[in-house]
Design a protein around this motif. Structure first.
Motif, PDB file in Angstrom:
ATOM      1  N   MET A   1      -8.502 -16.960  -0.634  1.00 13.56           N
ATOM      2  CA  MET A   1      -8.559 -15.519  -0.339  1.00 13.56           C
ATOM      3  C   MET A   1      -7.860 -14.740  -1.454  1.00 13.56           C
ATOM      4  O   MET A   1      -6.856 -15.188  -1.999  1.00 13.56           O
ATOM      5  CB  MET A   1      -7.868 -15.226   0.997  1.00 13.56           C
ATOM      6  N   ALA A   2      -8.388 -13.581  -1.807  1.00 11.79           N
ATOM      7  CA  ALA A   2      -7.796 -12.752  -2.852  1.00 11.79           C
ATOM      8  C   ALA A   2      -6.414 -12.284  -2.422  1.00 11.79           C
ATOM      9  O   ALA A   2      -6.074 -12.279  -1.242  1.00 11.79           O
ATOM     10  CB  ALA A   2      -8.713 -11.556  -3.130  1.00 11.79           C
ATOM     11  N   ASP A   3      -5.611 -11.899  -3.417  1.00 13.05           N
ATOM     12  CA  ASP A   3      -4.276 -11.396  -3.112  1.00 13.05           C
ATOM     13  C   ASP A   3      -4.362 -10.200  -2.179  1.00 13.05           C
ATOM     14  O   ASP A   3      -5.230  -9.342  -2.328  1.00 13.05           O
ATOM     15  CB  ASP A   3      -3.568 -10.990  -4.401  1.00 13.05           C
ATOM     16  N   ARG A   4      -3.443 -10.157  -1.242  1.00 13.69           N
ATOM     17  CA  ARG A   4      -3.436  -9.046  -0.297  1.00 13.69           C
ATOM     18  C   ARG A   4      -2.823  -7.799  -0.918  1.00 13.69           C
ATOM     19  O   ARG A   4      -2.016  -7.887  -1.848  1.00 13.69           O
ATOM     20  CB  ARG A   4      -2.675  -9.451   0.969  1.00 13.69           C
ATOM     21  N   ILE A   5      -3.197  -6.635  -0.402  1.00 17.37           N
ATOM     22  CA  ILE A   5      -2.656  -5.364  -0.870  1.00 17.37           C
ATOM     23  C   ILE A   5      -1.233  -5.225  -0.333  1.00 17.37           C
ATOM     24  O   ILE A   5      -1.003  -5.240   0.867  1.00 17.37           O
ATOM     25  CB  ILE A   5      -3.523  -4.190  -0.377  1.00 17.37           C
ATOM     26  N   ARG A   6      -0.279  -5.079  -1.241  1.00 16.49           N
ATOM     27  CA  ARG A   6       1.135  -4.977  -0.866  1.00 16.49           C
ATOM     28  C   ARG A   6       1.460  -3.515  -0.542  1.00 16.49           C
ATOM     29  O   ARG A   6       1.268  -2.632  -1.386  1.00 16.49           O
ATOM     30  CB  ARG A   6       2.023  -5.485  -1.998  1.00 16.49           C
ATOM     31  N   VAL A   7       1.960  -3.272   0.677  1.00 16.27           N
ATOM     32  CA  VAL A   7       2.184  -1.899   1.151  1.00 16.27           C
ATOM     33  C   VAL A   7       3.660  -1.684   1.480  1.00 16.27           C
ATOM     34  O   VAL A   7       4.302  -2.521   2.133  1.00 16.27           O
ATOM     35  CB  VAL A   7       1.327  -1.605   2.398  1.00 16.27           C
ATOM     36  N   LEU A   8       4.180  -0.552   1.028  1.00 15.75           N
ATOM     37  CA  LEU A   8       5.522  -0.094   1.387  1.00 15.75           C
ATOM     38  C   LEU A   8       5.374   1.093   2.330  1.00 15.75           C
ATOM     39  O   LEU A   8       4.694   2.066   1.997  1.00 15.75           O
ATOM     40  CB  LEU A   8       6.299   0.318   0.134  1.00 15.75           C
ATOM     41  N   VAL A   9       5.999   1.015   3.509  1.00 18.54           N
ATOM     42  CA  VAL A   9       5.899   2.070   4.521  1.00 18.54           C
ATOM     43  C   VAL A   9       7.149   2.946   4.466  1.00 18.54           C
ATOM     44  O   VAL A   9       8.271   2.442   4.605  1.00 18.54           O
ATOM     45  CB  VAL A   9       5.745   1.479   5.934  1.00 18.54           C
ATOM     46  N   VAL A  10       6.965   4.245   4.265  1.00 15.36           N
ATOM     47  CA  VAL A  10       8.100   5.169   4.128  1.00 15.36           C
ATOM     48  C   VAL A  10       7.991   6.282   5.164  1.00 15.36           C
ATOM     49  O   VAL A  10       7.079   7.105   5.115  1.00 15.36           O
ATOM     50  CB  VAL A  10       8.142   5.776   2.705  1.00 15.36           C
ATOM     51  N   ASP A  11       8.916   6.295   6.106  1.00 17.65           N
ATOM     52  CA  ASP A  11       8.961   7.310   7.157  1.00 17.65           C
ATOM     53  C   ASP A  11      10.364   7.311   7.745  1.00 17.65           C
ATOM     54  O   ASP A  11      10.984   6.249   7.855  1.00 17.65           O
ATOM     55  CB  ASP A  11       7.929   7.011   8.254  1.00 17.65           C
ATOM     56  N   ASP A  12      10.869   8.487   8.115  1.00 18.70           N
ATOM     57  CA  ASP A  12      12.238   8.529   8.643  1.00 18.70           C
ATOM     58  C   ASP A  12      12.324   8.118  10.108  1.00 18.70           C
ATOM     59  O   ASP A  12      13.417   7.972  10.649  1.00 18.70           O
ATOM     60  CB  ASP A  12      12.852   9.927   8.462  1.00 18.70           C
ATOM     61  N   HIS A  13      11.189   7.912  10.762  1.00 19.64           N
ATOM     62  CA  HIS A  13      11.198   7.479  12.149  1.00 19.64           C
ATOM     63  C   HIS A  13      10.885   5.982  12.237  1.00 19.64           C
ATOM     64  O   HIS A  13       9.799   5.543  11.837  1.00 19.64           O
ATOM     65  CB  HIS A  13      10.172   8.269  12.970  1.00 19.64           C
ATOM     66  N   GLN A  14      11.826   5.236  12.774  1.00 21.23           N
ATOM     67  CA  GLN A  14      11.653   3.793  12.855  1.00 21.23           C
ATOM     68  C   GLN A  14      10.455   3.405  13.714  1.00 21.23           C
ATOM     69  O   GLN A  14       9.749   2.433  13.415  1.00 21.23           O
ATOM     70  CB  GLN A  14      12.919   3.143  13.435  1.00 21.23           C
ATOM     71  N   VAL A  15      10.201   4.184  14.776  1.00 22.06           N
ATOM     72  CA  VAL A  15       9.074   3.879  15.656  1.00 22.06           C
ATOM     73  C   VAL A  15       7.755   3.987  14.884  1.00 22.06           C
ATOM     74  O   VAL A  15       6.852   3.154  15.058  1.00 22.06           O
ATOM     75  CB  VAL A  15       9.057   4.825  16.875  1.00 22.06           C
ATOM     76  N   VAL A  16       7.651   5.006  14.032  1.00 25.11           N
ATOM     77  CA  VAL A  16       6.444   5.174  13.228  1.00 25.11           C
ATOM     78  C   VAL A  16       6.289   4.007  12.260  1.00 25.11           C
ATOM     79  O   VAL A  16       5.200   3.435  12.110  1.00 25.11           O
ATOM     80  CB  VAL A  16       6.481   6.512  12.462  1.00 25.11           C
ATOM     81  N   ARG A  17       7.383   3.662  11.585  1.00 26.12           N
ATOM     82  CA  ARG A  17       7.331   2.546  10.637  1.00 26.12           C
ATOM     83  C   ARG A  17       6.904   1.261  11.329  1.00 26.12           C
ATOM     84  O   ARG A  17       6.065   0.503  10.829  1.00 26.12           O
ATOM     85  CB  ARG A  17       8.684   2.341   9.961  1.00 26.12           C
ATOM     86  N   GLN A  18       7.476   1.011  12.502  1.00 27.07           N
ATOM     87  CA  GLN A  18       7.150  -0.216  13.224  1.00 27.07           C
ATOM     88  C   GLN A  18       5.698  -0.223  13.678  1.00 27.07           C
ATOM     89  O   GLN A  18       5.020  -1.252  13.628  1.00 27.07           O
ATOM     90  CB  GLN A  18       8.085  -0.381  14.432  1.00 27.07           C
ATOM     91  N   GLY A  19       5.218   0.939  14.117  1.00 31.97           N
ATOM     92  CA  GLY A  19       3.837   1.025  14.554  1.00 31.97           C
ATOM     93  C   GLY A  19       2.859   0.740  13.420  1.00 31.97           C
ATOM     94  O   GLY A  19       1.874   0.020  13.590  1.00 31.97           O
ATOM     95  N   LEU A  20       3.147   1.311  12.261  1.00 36.36           N
ATOM     96  CA  LEU A  20       2.302   1.069  11.100  1.00 36.36           C
ATOM     97  C   LEU A  20       2.340  -0.396  10.680  1.00 36.36           C
ATOM     98  O   LEU A  20       1.311  -1.007  10.387  1.00 36.36           O
ATOM     99  CB  LEU A  20       2.748   1.960   9.935  1.00 36.36           C
ATOM    100  N   ARG A  21       3.540  -0.964  10.686  1.00 34.37           N
ATOM    101  CA  ARG A  21       3.676  -2.378  10.307  1.00 34.37           C
ATOM    102  C   ARG A  21       2.913  -3.274  11.277  1.00 34.37           C
ATOM    103  O   ARG A  21       2.208  -4.199  10.846  1.00 34.37           O
ATOM    104  CB  ARG A  21       5.153  -2.773  10.273  1.00 34.37           C
ATOM    105  N   THR A  22       3.040  -2.999  12.571  1.00 36.46           N
ATOM    106  CA  THR A  22       2.378  -3.836  13.573  1.00 36.46           C
ATOM    107  C   THR A  22       0.871  -3.856  13.370  1.00 36.46           C
ATOM    108  O   THR A  22       0.233  -4.920  13.427  1.00 36.46           O
ATOM    109  CB  THR A  22       2.701  -3.331  14.992  1.00 36.46           C
ATOM    110  N   PHE A  23       0.293  -2.678  13.107  1.00 39.49           N
ATOM    111  CA  PHE A  23      -1.146  -2.625  12.892  1.00 39.49           C
ATOM    112  C   PHE A  23      -1.552  -3.260  11.569  1.00 39.49           C
ATOM    113  O   PHE A  23      -2.476  -4.077  11.507  1.00 39.49           O
ATOM    114  CB  PHE A  23      -1.648  -1.182  12.939  1.00 39.49           C
ATOM    115  N   LEU A  24      -0.852  -2.896  10.496  1.00 42.86           N
ATOM    116  CA  LEU A  24      -1.259  -3.359   9.173  1.00 42.86           C
ATOM    117  C   LEU A  24      -1.090  -4.864   9.014  1.00 42.86           C
ATOM    118  O   LEU A  24      -1.846  -5.509   8.277  1.00 42.86           O
ATOM    119  CB  LEU A  24      -0.476  -2.612   8.093  1.00 42.86           C
ATOM    120  N   ASP A  25      -0.123  -5.437   9.708  1.00 42.28           N
ATOM    121  CA  ASP A  25       0.079  -6.884   9.625  1.00 42.28           C
ATOM    122  C   ASP A  25      -1.087  -7.658  10.235  1.00 42.28           C
ATOM    123  O   ASP A  25      -1.214  -8.867  10.021  1.00 42.28           O
ATOM    124  CB  ASP A  25       1.382  -7.287  10.315  1.00 42.28           C
TER     125      ASP A  25
END
Length: 210
Positions: A1-25
């Motif tokens: 499989m090709a290299d995955r796209i490396r993403v950095l999530v930047v938001d001051d709300h931890q809930v938002v960051r966690q939600g984005l991480r959960t989906f993107l993972d």
């Protein structure tokens, strides 16, 4: 499989960051490599984590999203930045796009659309709302007095269509390295800093339809 796209999530709300991480993972081609809570943390994290794409909130306490964009630019960080914002007024997003953001989506975006946007900016595309493009065009230089070669003009047309260097190379049957050289020449001749401004120039000059 090709290299995955490396993403950095930047938001001051931890809930938002966690939600984005959960989906993107869950995406087979995307990997969340880190999180940051403000602009300063974003710039520092990008220096060590080498993300391909930064998902960036605009309004954060202290160092905000525009500060982060400027910091990334000053350090020559190659990460593509996709703004994820709750502000629907184009003028509120305009400073971020002018500072180098490759595009923006709203925080209520459909998850699949967010993943598609990440893939698009990673591929070199620019995602702008028409209203933001119109506001940006007001600051694009006049087309008079600029002389492009035939090949440079072809490359500019492809840029205005949102094509990546790889797609342009395929379309024009040339090497991707050659396309990069032409893109650099086009930006220099137009006196603009990025592909977005070049595309807006093409529309204003009538090279392509808006």
């Amino acid at each position: 499989m090709a290299d995955r796209i490396r993403v950095l999530v930047v938001d001051d709300h931890q809930v938002v960051r966690q939600g984005l991480r959960t989906f993107l993972d869950l995406q087979p081609d995307i990997e969340v490599v880190g999180e940051a809570a403000d602009g300063a943390e974003c710039v520092a994290a990008a220096e060590t984590l080498y993300p391909d794409v930064v998902l960036l909130d605009l309004r954060m306490p202290g160092s905000d999203g525009v500060d982060a964009l400027r910091g990334l630019c000053e350090r020559g960080n190659p990460a593509r930045v996709l703004v994820v914002t709750s502000y629907t007024e184009p003028a509120a997003v305009l400073p971020a796009v002018r500072a180098g953001a490759a595009g923006y989506v709203y925080k209520d975006v459909d998850p699949s659309a967010l993943a598609a946007a990440i893939r698009a900016v990673h591929a070199g595309h620019v995602l702008l709302h028409p209203d933001v493009a119109r506001l940006l065009a007001q600051g694009v230089p006049d087309p008079d007095g600029v002389h492009l070669t035939g090949r440079e003009r072809q490359v500019l047309v492809e840029l205005a269509r949102g094509r990546s260097n790889r797609e342009i190379a395929r379309s024009l049957a040339v090497a991707e390295k050659t396309v990069k050289t032409h893109v650099s020449a086009v930006l220099a001749k137009l006196g603009v800093q990025d592909r977005t401004q070049a595309a807006l120039y093409a529309v204003r000059a009538g090279i392509v339809d808006g």
